[in-house]
Design an enzyme around this catalytic site. Structure first.
Site: not given
Ligand code: NAP
Length: 693
Positions: A255, A294
């Site tokens: 997602e 999201c």
């Molecule tokens: P993110 O940086 O991609 O992080 C999402 C999750 O992935 C976090 O738990 C993060 O952990 C983890 N993560 C990051 N790098 C990783 C790696 N190399 N290996 C394993 N896990 C890793 O996203 P975010 O900035 O937290 O979230 C914001 C974005 O999420 C928004 O831009 C939005 O588009 C998207 N979003 C989408 C939805 C949907 O359902 N489509 C829902 C909510 C949010 P850490 O926190 O420890 O880095």
């Protein structure tokens, strides 16, 4: 400083080192640190496989469902603690309600979903298929829980709902979970997991928690595991390409970013109730969770001749939003989850500003109540306008994950549909219109590019759950940019954690495997009529072949008079030339009634408490006067039914104290040639315990 704990292999442990500092989003004060350094990630997966999975898969669907209900009730007793922490993520009371109580609501919903499954450790999927001329060979599908673990990597915006909406599903399916919330808001997830574990409701190994990064966890996943990811597209792609995930064909549900949109139908004017509904929906989507959803509306499509009126209405509405400390009752929009996130949003807005302009709000200043805008991660709602949406791609591709939305003009519905598709796949789209013809054209035209479409008008607006709310029983997910994944969706979601197996064999074998009687399987004849047996005493396949009864023309006349159904086919004087029938034909419902007369055996009270209904009824051959009918009546399926929970004596209804279950019976109506004239499944409610009658 408070260091968050990880729940690993059944123990709470802290990681090594200082870890990432987590701050109160409103005051900027340090709350805790989080680290998973030094944990044995491989051992976590092994533990889930060898302890959590066997413990869950041996429970039946009904046991797992009751476990979810108990857990939901337990968590409801600790709301104050969760709300207090939620405010520190910048969430208002209403935002926190969505996250916390919305998440608990998901547990309740999946608890109730158990009733859609038999009380077995596996599930039967879809219809059976006869594969032979002589009815001795058939096929069916069953679902067995995968032998792995669900690994949930979640986004920061819903620290509670994000976990509970996913674990409810994998637990009901019989699979344990490792939850890795986004680190920045993991202090709230940790508090909820502490309560879950303290409740002792889950079997050992059902849940593990990582507050920090996942280390080398993904190096050890297998094809029996399922990974769900919610977050940014860039992280999603990195993880999806992981060698181990590719080599092991590990299901990866993604997602990611989503440029959701709303369309104002060109039929709607400021005089319509739908105008205000449209404006209200947008304001809600921009300000709830400070736009960190999201599903939030990022793109607003409006008929070009109504642009000015719409943005004036929106500006007026947005200007009434009180921003500030979520603990203040007047505040309607809190802060973003952190300053780093605010910087990220500002950078995204800068990209949008290359082709758009701000028409409400400011990137640099925001008026806040009861808080310091320099210390907290506050941002003003930002309404942008882009006058040439076909000429720029940034507005359809750039997600500013905050209170940001862009209004754009369209000329006709085809253009609105084309613009909505320029987001290249979203979680949700809405259309506000007074005309269902417009709604239908939009749904059919744009449906390929959106996981969910909400059609809003004054008839449904009051009770509508809104553009931004994914619901437990509806699919949440979207194609393309939104990740191509699917979550929840009721029974559909449960299947993501189960392996579907096509099973072939004789009807008797498939009956014995599925515990559901399959037509043409060998029945179990007995001297005791099955209606004299209590729920526990009934066997799947218990069968009686009834006496015969000859259907007469007088019977048909009498049934026509009694029911008032004088359809021409049931009248003996009808000229049957050019009809489907040769002569007067019996009413199908009469044959069904005759069937009941043949299989119901006694005037005396027995364990059958009541007739509960009919699932399917087919009339397969006309029955003419003189036909002899008999019934093959077989116990097909047994469904336990929980007694209602009665909180107040006045809620008690007659029969609430009787332990009972639902029994499905296959009713085959057969004529003297051995051909089937009708078939149905009837349901009865059967007492469980001799002492109650
Ligand atoms: P993110 O940086 O991609 O992080 C999402 C999750 O992935 C976090 O738990 C993060 O952990 C983890 N993560 C990051 N790098 C990783 C790696 N190399 N290996 C394993 N896990 C890793 O996203 P975010 O900035 O937290 O979230 C914001 C974005 O999420 C928004 O831009 C939005 O588009 C998207 N979003 C989408 C939805 C949907 O359902 N489509 C829902 C909510 C949010 P850490 O926190 O420890 O880095």
């Amino acid at each position: 400083m408070n260091k968050l704990e990880n729940f690993v292999e059944g123990r709470w442990i802290q990681g090594d080192g200082d870890g990432q500092i987590l701050c109160d989003a409103v005051t900027g004060q340090t709350i805790a640190s989080a680290t998973t350094q030094g944990l044995d990630f491989k051992a976590m997966i092994d533990y889930a496989h060898t302890v959590g999975n066997p413990n869950l898969r041996k429970l039946t669907f009904h046991e797992r469902g009751r476990m979810l209900r108990a857990l939901a009730m337990h968590l409801k007793n600790h709301l104050d603690k969760f709300y207090a922490l939620s405010y520190k993520t910048g969430a208002t009371k209403a935002d926190s309600w969505i996250d916390i109580e919305g998440g608990i609501g998901n547990l309740f919903s999946y608890a109730s979903l158990r009733k859609k499954f038999n009380d077995e450790v596996f599930a039967v999927d879809g219809e059976s298929l006869n594969l032979s001329k002589n009815n001795t060979f058939m096929g069916h599908h069953i679902l067995v829980p995968k032998e792995g673990v669900a690994i949930h990597i979640n986004a920061f915006n819903f620290p509670v709902w994000g976990m509970l909406e996913k674990v409810a599903v994998n637990w009901l399916a019989g699979v344990p979970a490792i939850v890795k919330p986004a680190t920045i808001t993991s202090f709230l997830t940790e508090a909820v997991v502490k309560e879950i574990i303290a409740s002792n409701i889950l079997p050992e190994g059902a849940l593990q928690l990582l507050c920090g990064n996942v280390g080398d966890l993904l190096d050890h996943v297998t094809s029996q595991d399922v990974i769900t990811f919610t977050g940014s597209k860039s992280t999603a792609l990195k993880l999806k390409k992981h060698d181990r995930i590719l080599n092991e064909s590990v299901p990866f549900n993604m997602e990611a970013d989503s440029l959701n949109c709303i369309v104002l139908g060109d039929d709607v004017t400021p005089q319509h109730a739908e105008w205000d509904i449209f404006v209200k929906e947008i304001r809600k989507e921009m300000t709830v969770k400070a736009g960190q959803k999201c599903t939030a509306i990022r793109r607003i499509f409006v008929p070009e001749n109504k642009m000015e009126d719409v943005w004036k209405s929106l500006n007026q509405s947005l200007s009434q939003t009180v921003i500030g400390n979520p603990l203040n009752d007047k505040v309607r929009m809190g802060s973003l989850v952190g300053k780093s996130q605010r910087e990220e949003v500002k950078q995204q807005v800068q990209k949008l500003l290359a082709s758009s302009q701000i028409i409400f709000g400011s990137l640099d200043s925001v008026e806040v109540v009861d808080a310091d805008s320099n210390k907290g991660a506050f941002l003003s709602p930002l309404l942008l306008m882009n006058e040439k949406p076909f000429a720029s791609t940034a507005v359809h591709e750039t997600e500013a994950f905050g209170p940001v939305s862009t209004i754009m003009p369209y000329k006709n519905l085809d253009e609105a549909i084309a613009l909505s598709k320029m987001g290249r796949g979203s979680l949700c789209s809405s259309i506000v219109t007074t005309r269902d013809k417009i709604a239908k054209e939009y749904v059919l035209g744009a449906g390929t590019h959106h996981g969910r479409i909400l059609v809003l008008n004054k008839e449904c607006a009051k009770e509508s759950t809104g553009h931004g709310s994914p619901l437990p029983m509806l699919v949440h997910g979207g194609p393309g940019r939104a990740g191509g994944g699917e979550e929840m969706g009721g029974v559909r979601g449960v299947k993501h954690y189960m392996q579907r197996v096509a099973v072939q064999g004789s009807p008797t074998t498939i009956t014995n495997i599925t515990n559901i009687y399959q037509q043409y399987a060998t029945g179990i004849e007995s001297d005791v009529h099955p209606f004299k047996k209590y729920f526990e005493e009934l066997n799947i396949g218990d069968q009686i072949i009834t006496q015969k009864r000859t259907i007469t023309s007088e019977d048909i006349d009498r049934f026509a008079d009694l029911s008032g159904d004088h359809f021409y086919a049931h009248i003996k004087t009808t000229n049957f030339d050019g009809t489907m029938f040769e002569q007067q034909v019996a009413h199908g419902y009469f044959i069904m009634s005759v069937a009941a007369g043949l299989f119901v055996d006694s005037y005396e009270k027995n364990p059958v408490l009541l007739n509960y209904g009919i699932d399917e009824l087919r009339f397969t051959k006309p029955v003419y006067p003189g036909t002899e009918i008999y019934i093959r009546f077989t116990c097909k399926e047994k469904l336990p039914s929980d007694n209602r929970i009665i909180n107040k004596p006045e809620d008690f209804k007659r029969g609430d104290d009787i332990e009972k279950g639902i029994v499905k019976w296959l009713v085959e109506m057969v004529d003297e040639t051995g051909e089937q004239v009708g078939i149905t499944t009837i349901l009865t409610m059967v007492a469980k315990n001799r002492s109650v009658i």
